[in-house]
Write a protein that holds these residues in place. Structure first.
Motif, mmCIF file in Angstrom:
data_model
loop_
_atom_site.group_PDB
_atom_site.id
_atom_site.type_symbol
_atom_site.label_atom_id
_atom_site.label_comp_id
_atom_site.label_asym_id
_atom_site.label_seq_id
_atom_site.Cartn_x
_atom_site.Cartn_y
_atom_site.Cartn_z
ATOM 1 N N GLY A 63 41.849 135.515 40.901
ATOM 2 C CA GLY A 63 41.401 134.931 42.167
ATOM 3 C C GLY A 63 40.646 133.630 41.956
ATOM 4 N N LYS A 64 41.095 132.821 41.027
ATOM 5 C CA LYS A 64 40.436 131.537 40.743
ATOM 6 C C LYS A 64 41.383 130.389 41.064
ATOM 7 C CE LYS A 64 36.465 132.876 39.373
ATOM 8 N NZ LYS A 64 35.202 132.450 39.927
ATOM 9 N N LYS A 65 40.802 129.321 41.562
ATOM 10 C CA LYS A 65 41.603 128.177 41.989
ATOM 11 C C LYS A 65 42.303 127.504 40.807
ATOM 12 C CE LYS A 65 40.454 124.457 45.123
ATOM 13 N NZ LYS A 65 39.252 123.834 45.687
ATOM 14 N N HIS A 66 41.562 127.346 39.726
ATOM 15 C CA HIS A 66 42.111 126.608 38.591
ATOM 16 C C HIS A 66 42.159 127.467 37.331
ATOM 17 C CE1 HIS A 66 41.722 123.009 40.979
ATOM 18 N NE2 HIS A 66 40.442 123.290 41.180
ATOM 19 N N ALA A 67 43.291 127.384 36.650
ATOM 20 C CA ALA A 67 43.410 127.982 35.309
ATOM 21 C C ALA A 67 43.949 126.884 34.402
ATOM 22 C CB ALA A 67 44.380 129.156 35.349
ATOM 23 N N LEU A 68 43.340 126.724 33.252
ATOM 24 C CA LEU A 68 43.768 125.675 32.327
ATOM 25 C C LEU A 68 43.996 126.294 30.946
ATOM 26 C CD1 LEU A 68 44.189 122.652 31.679
ATOM 27 C CD2 LEU A 68 41.727 122.508 31.203
ATOM 28 N N LEU A 69 45.250 126.302 30.526
ATOM 29 C CA LEU A 69 45.572 126.855 29.207
ATOM 30 C C LEU A 69 45.161 125.865 28.124
ATOM 31 C CD1 LEU A 69 49.092 128.248 30.092
ATOM 32 C CD2 LEU A 69 47.118 129.623 29.374
ATOM 33 N N THR A 70 44.709 126.406 26.999
ATOM 34 C CA THR A 70 44.298 125.574 25.861
ATOM 35 C C THR A 70 44.879 126.177 24.586
ATOM 36 O OG1 THR A 70 42.294 126.894 25.674
ATOM 37 C CG2 THR A 70 42.104 124.831 26.913
ATOM 38 N N ASN A 71 44.714 125.448 23.485
ATOM 39 C CA ASN A 71 45.305 125.915 22.233
ATOM 40 C C ASN A 71 44.506 127.027 21.544
ATOM 41 O OD1 ASN A 71 43.173 124.351 21.498
ATOM 42 N ND2 ASN A 71 44.335 122.857 20.320
ATOM 43 N N ILE A 77 36.382 127.424 25.583
ATOM 44 C CA ILE A 77 34.911 127.470 25.711
ATOM 45 C C ILE A 77 34.349 126.048 25.652
ATOM 46 C CG2 ILE A 77 32.788 128.296 24.601
ATOM 47 C CD1 ILE A 77 34.554 130.736 23.622
ATOM 48 N N HIS A 78 34.881 125.263 24.715
ATOM 49 C CA HIS A 78 34.474 123.854 24.606
ATOM 50 C C HIS A 78 34.732 123.137 25.942
ATOM 51 C CE1 HIS A 78 34.780 120.010 21.870
ATOM 52 N NE2 HIS A 78 33.890 119.892 22.802
ATOM 53 N N SER A 79 35.906 123.367 26.520
ATOM 54 C CA SER A 79 36.279 122.725 27.791
ATOM 55 C C SER A 79 35.340 123.159 28.919
ATOM 56 C CB SER A 79 37.707 123.102 28.182
ATOM 57 O OG SER A 79 38.591 122.809 27.134
ATOM 58 N N MET A 80 34.916 124.417 28.870
ATOM 59 C CA MET A 80 34.020 124.946 29.909
ATOM 60 C C MET A 80 32.677 124.205 29.866
ATOM 61 S SD MET A 80 33.251 129.014 30.129
ATOM 62 C CE MET A 80 32.280 129.357 28.656
ATOM 63 N N TYR A 81 32.156 123.977 28.660
ATOM 64 C CA TYR A 81 30.852 123.312 28.540
ATOM 65 C C TYR A 81 30.955 121.821 28.846
ATOM 66 C CZ TYR A 81 29.318 127.594 26.131
ATOM 67 O OH TYR A 81 29.014 128.894 25.813
ATOM 68 N N VAL A 82 32.015 121.188 28.332
ATOM 69 C CA VAL A 82 32.186 119.757 28.626
ATOM 70 C C VAL A 82 32.472 119.596 30.111
ATOM 71 C CG1 VAL A 82 33.659 117.738 28.210
ATOM 72 C CG2 VAL A 82 32.872 119.133 26.282
ATOM 73 N N ASN A 212 35.539 125.426 40.358
ATOM 74 C CA ASN A 212 34.782 124.182 40.471
ATOM 75 C C ASN A 212 35.634 122.975 40.063
ATOM 76 O OD1 ASN A 212 33.096 121.967 39.561
ATOM 77 N ND2 ASN A 212 31.352 123.352 39.834
ATOM 78 N N GLU A 213 35.895 122.110 41.024
ATOM 79 C CA GLU A 213 36.780 120.958 40.787
ATOM 80 C C GLU A 213 36.271 120.052 39.669
ATOM 81 O OE1 GLU A 213 38.271 119.798 44.758
ATOM 82 O OE2 GLU A 213 39.492 121.301 43.723
ATOM 83 N N ASN A 214 34.964 119.805 39.692
ATOM 84 C CA ASN A 214 34.430 118.872 38.686
ATOM 85 C C ASN A 214 34.546 119.438 37.280
ATOM 86 O OD1 ASN A 214 33.871 116.759 40.388
ATOM 87 N ND2 ASN A 214 31.920 117.692 41.030
ATOM 88 N N ILE A 215 34.275 120.740 37.147
ATOM 89 C CA ILE A 215 34.437 121.366 35.830
ATOM 90 C C ILE A 215 35.902 121.235 35.403
ATOM 91 C CG2 ILE A 215 34.436 123.586 34.579
ATOM 92 C CD1 ILE A 215 31.918 124.370 36.091
ATOM 93 N N TYR A 216 36.783 121.472 36.346
ATOM 94 C CA TYR A 216 38.221 121.443 36.027
ATOM 95 C C TYR A 216 38.678 120.036 35.625
ATOM 96 C CZ TYR A 216 43.247 122.085 36.612
ATOM 97 O OH TYR A 216 44.606 122.128 36.403
ATOM 98 N N LEU A 220 40.079 118.928 32.032
ATOM 99 C CA LEU A 220 41.386 118.265 31.850
ATOM 100 C C LEU A 220 41.227 117.020 30.992
ATOM 101 C CD1 LEU A 220 43.035 118.308 35.406
ATOM 102 C CD2 LEU A 220 43.925 119.412 33.360
ATOM 103 N N LEU A 221 40.184 116.256 31.295
ATOM 104 C CA LEU A 221 39.974 115.000 30.564
ATOM 105 C C LEU A 221 39.629 115.252 29.097
ATOM 106 C CD1 LEU A 221 38.085 113.120 33.382
ATOM 107 C CD2 LEU A 221 40.174 112.276 32.266
ATOM 108 N N LEU A 222 39.012 116.380 28.818
ATOM 109 C CA LEU A 222 38.658 116.652 27.415
ATOM 110 C C LEU A 222 39.904 116.774 26.544
ATOM 111 C CD1 LEU A 222 36.374 117.309 25.321
ATOM 112 C CD2 LEU A 222 36.870 119.725 25.758
ATOM 113 N N GLY A 223 40.920 117.473 27.033
ATOM 114 C CA GLY A 223 42.008 117.789 26.103
ATOM 115 C C GLY A 223 43.422 117.698 26.655
ATOM 116 N N HIS A 224 43.592 117.094 27.822
ATOM 117 C CA HIS A 224 44.918 117.090 28.467
ATOM 118 C C HIS A 224 45.220 115.722 29.068
ATOM 119 C CE1 HIS A 224 45.087 121.520 28.109
ATOM 120 N NE2 HIS A 224 43.790 121.341 28.125
ATOM 121 N N TYR A 225 45.100 114.715 28.190
ATOM 122 C CA TYR A 225 45.162 113.321 28.645
ATOM 123 C C TYR A 225 46.515 112.948 29.283
ATOM 124 C CZ TYR A 225 47.606 113.017 24.199
ATOM 125 O OH TYR A 225 48.477 113.237 23.165
ATOM 126 N N ASN A 226 46.489 111.796 29.887
ATOM 127 C CA ASN A 226 47.657 111.118 30.452
ATOM 128 C C ASN A 226 48.369 111.918 31.533
ATOM 129 O OD1 ASN A 226 49.262 108.961 30.870
ATOM 130 N ND2 ASN A 226 50.278 108.938 28.895
#
Ligand SMILES: Cc1ncc(COP(=O)(O)O)c(C=O)c1O
Length: 416
Positions: A63-71, A77-82, A212-216, A220-226
């Motif tokens: 039930g979350k607006k955003h899900a972001l897969l990472t390697n 966790i790094h993405s969550m803090y950044v 949270n849009e800003n967290i998301y 994205l900017l941390l590890g999912h460029y362009n």
């Protein structure tokens, strides 16, 4: 006549070739999913294909607006803090007892991890959290250790009362519930590992969830460029101008890992139900033995049983050291029995005692020592870990239980 322990030359109780526990279940369907993905794409730059499919599955399930897969889970966790835009001097209250990756990404943000002790069950103590709150406190992170949900009601209340961010590391707890709500959906952001041992896995991988849009966008900017940043960050957003480079890291999941996790997801609830039945039996049979205390499951929670963590009670076996008890069980053939090492109170690690050679700015800010967290340390030192099997027909569970019975019945021989 007494049953001679295997460690003294008696017959092994678990006389079956290894492996005794196989995880994850790689079925024909898993193999088909991988082959299909090989034909489709092995590098995906944006939110499309299997990435989109699996992220939507996570969003729906939690039930979350955003899900972001990472390697990896560490990257999530790094993405969550950044994502949360932590700054130097911010303090994040963290469990002293967790796998280190719950906390180590903080070293890349400048924020200071403030470790706090656990409850008797190994999960972070709400009282200990409260004691450490001050004007610099920005957030709290919890780990649902070994799949047992933390007591979220008081933790949520603290976060609300003090206006703190709440983060969850749910890497052990895919599908676990607290008061009927899925763990990983309580925080401002949550992160999960999808590494091979985890209850839901792609072999390697991780996922971040947030409303949270800003967290998301920052994640994205941390590890999912362009392409992906351009696709998802609105053009009018002040950070859109960074879309091409992002922050310069690349943390994308491999599409084959996503395909595996996507296929495994469909089986998650069935596997959890099986594990719960088997864990119930283990708790009754093992928890009744002298020297063993089985995990206590409060009515409010449904754990994942990522692992079955018993507490060894030497006082019930005339002070028999845990090492001797453990060695006797290994000799009986319980090769899956483990005493966790890298998952331990973080104050045991040099990185949390004196990080100055690796992170000079943390010199003097992070300086923990052994003895700082008595409850977490006791929990860790007395932990004996078994997997929880998920096949109801697997007879090996009974053999492991029999081994424990044999060793506890004959413990006096180990005292000699
Ligand atoms: C609680 C916890 N957090 C984070 C991680 C890190 O996940 P990964 O290995 O996918 O980076 C792990 C991995 O074991 C973990 O147990």
């Amino acid at each position: 006549m007494k049953n001679k322990l295997a460690i003294f030359g008696g017959k092994r109780t678990v006389d079956i070739d290894e492996p005794h526990y196989v995880w994850p279940p790689i079925t024909e369907k898993t193999k088909e999913a991988v082959l299909k993905q090989l034909d489709e794409s092995i590098s995906i730059y944006d939110k499309s294909g299997i990435i989109d499919k699996l992220e939507n599955k996570f969003s729906d399930y939690y039930g979350k607006k955003h899900a972001l897969l990472t390697n990896s889970g560490t990257s999530a966790i790094h993405s969550m803090y950044v994502g949360a835009d932590l700054k130097p001097n911010d303090e994040i209250i963290c469990p002293a007892y967790t796998f280190f990756a719950t906390v180590t990404p903080l070293f890349f943000t400048g924020a200071t991890p403030i470790l706090v002790d656990s409850n008797e069950d190994g999960n972070i103590s709400p009282e200990a959290i409260k004691e450490k709150i001050n004007k610099n406190t920005k957030g709290i992170v919890v780990t649902h250790m070994w799949g047992m949900p933390c007591d979220m009601a008081p933790i949520q209340k603290i976060a609300k009362d003090y206006d703190l961010l709440l983060f969850e590391d749910a890497s052990h707890a895919h599908g676990a519930k607290y008061r009927s709500k899925t763990v990983g959906s309580f925080g401002d952001a949550s992160a999960f590992s999808l590494q091979a041992q985890k209850t839901l896995t792609g072999g390697e991988g991780g996922v971040l969830l947030t409303n949270n849009e800003n967290i998301y966008y920052r994640a994205l900017l941390l590890g999912h460029y362009n392409k992906r940043c351009k696709q998802e960050i609105p053009k009018e957003h002040p950070l859109y101008k960074f879309a091409v480079t992002g922050m310069g890291l690349k943390l994308r999941i491999h599409p084959i890992a996503a395909a595996i996790a996507n296929e495994q997801f469909d089986d998650l609830d069935r596997i959890l139900a099986n594990r719960r039945n088997i864990a119930k039996k283990m708790a009754i049979e093992l928890g009744n033995l002298p020297g063993i205390s089985a995990p206590v499951v409060p009515d409010r929670v449904e754990p994942t049983w990522y692992a079955f963590i018993m507490q060894y009670k030497p006082e019930e076996l005339e002070g028999l050291p845990i090492e001797k008890f453990y060695d006797a069980l290994i000799a009986e053939g319980c090769k899956e029995l483990d005493r966790p090492t890298s998952t331990c109170p973080l104050n045991y690690h040099p990185l949390f005692q004196n990080p100055k050679n690796l992170f000079p700015t943390y010199k003097g800010k992070v300086k923990y020592c052994k003895g700082d967290f008595p409850k977490a340390e006791k929990f860790h030192e007395n932990s004996l870990k078994l997997p929880v099997w998920h096949d109801p027909n697997d007879e090996i569970v009974d053999l492991y239980i029999d081994s424990f019975k044999k060793v506890t019945e004959n413990y006096e021989d180990l005292l000699k």
